[in-house]
Write an enzyme that holds these catalytic residues in place. Structure first.
Site, short mmCIF file in Angstrom:
data_model
loop_
_atom_site.label_atom_id
_atom_site.label_comp_id
_atom_site.label_asym_id
_atom_site.label_seq_id
_atom_site.Cartn_x
_atom_site.Cartn_y
_atom_site.Cartn_z
N ASP A 112 -65.56 -9.10 26.59
CA ASP A 112 -65.35 -8.42 25.31
C ASP A 112 -66.71 -8.06 24.73
O ASP A 112 -67.70 -8.77 24.96
CB ASP A 112 -64.60 -9.32 24.33
N ASP A 133 -58.30 -3.69 25.66
CA ASP A 133 -57.55 -4.18 24.51
C ASP A 133 -57.18 -3.02 23.57
O ASP A 133 -56.07 -2.98 23.03
CB ASP A 133 -58.37 -5.21 23.74
#
Length: 175
Positions: free
Chosen positions: A136, A155
């Site tokens: 991330d 995401d």
């Protein structure tokens, strides 16, 4: 679990396609999401050390973090079984989404939503298989006090796909 038949209308729903050719655009969109996701993660991983942060604006940073769990680090502190669990869920979801896209290939909004969800899910599955965690790097915050959990392009695609799916269902129910 029985699935509801999605009605065909002259507006959004041009019916279902029984040929594999109807799947190509949707699988292509999913592949583009996977490619963008993986290229961005590789780029960030090469440019940043773990937990290194670059402030871009007063509300956005790039930062390299790892997530061993699911959304919002759900189950991230478990012993490792979650890696295989979320990988299996992602693969099963991709198989089911492929089935749905083939069955409803003419329904553009529905299949766009599913392709985004599938591309995002498989982008994160690739991370789990290669690294044991999801990479991330997008960090939005408010006054450096509250940081939304870091996320990635996969995401984002899943969230946009889910929003489009809800919109498609609301439009379908309205008709």
């Amino acid at each position: 679990m029985a699935t509801k038949k999605r009605p065909a209308t002259s507006n959004n729903y041009s019916g279902s396609s029984s040929s594999g050719a109807g799947l190509v655009p949707w699988l292509g969109l999913a592949a583009i999401i996977i490619l963008l996701d993986q290229v961005s993660k590789i780029t960030i991983s090469k440019a940043f050390a773990y937990a290194e942060t670059l402030s871009i604006t007063s509300f956005f940073n790039l930062t390299l973090v790892y997530n061993k769990g699911a959304a919002f680090s759900f189950l991230a502190t478990e012993t490792g079984w979650q890696r295989y669990f979320f990988t299996a869920i992602g693969l099963i979801a991709a198989a089911y989404i492929t089935y749905l896209m083939k069955r409803h290939a003419g329904q553009k909004l529905f299949c766009t939503a599913l392709a985004l969800i599938m591309g995002g899910a498989l982008g994160n599955v690739i991370d789990r298989l290669l690294y044991g965690h999801v990479i991330d790097f997008l960090d939005f915050h408010y006054l450096e006090i509250y940081h939304f959990p870091a996320f990635n392009i996969a995401d984002s695609a899943i969230c946009i796909g889910a929003a489009l799916f809800i919109l498609d269902e609301l439009r379908r129910v309205k008709k």
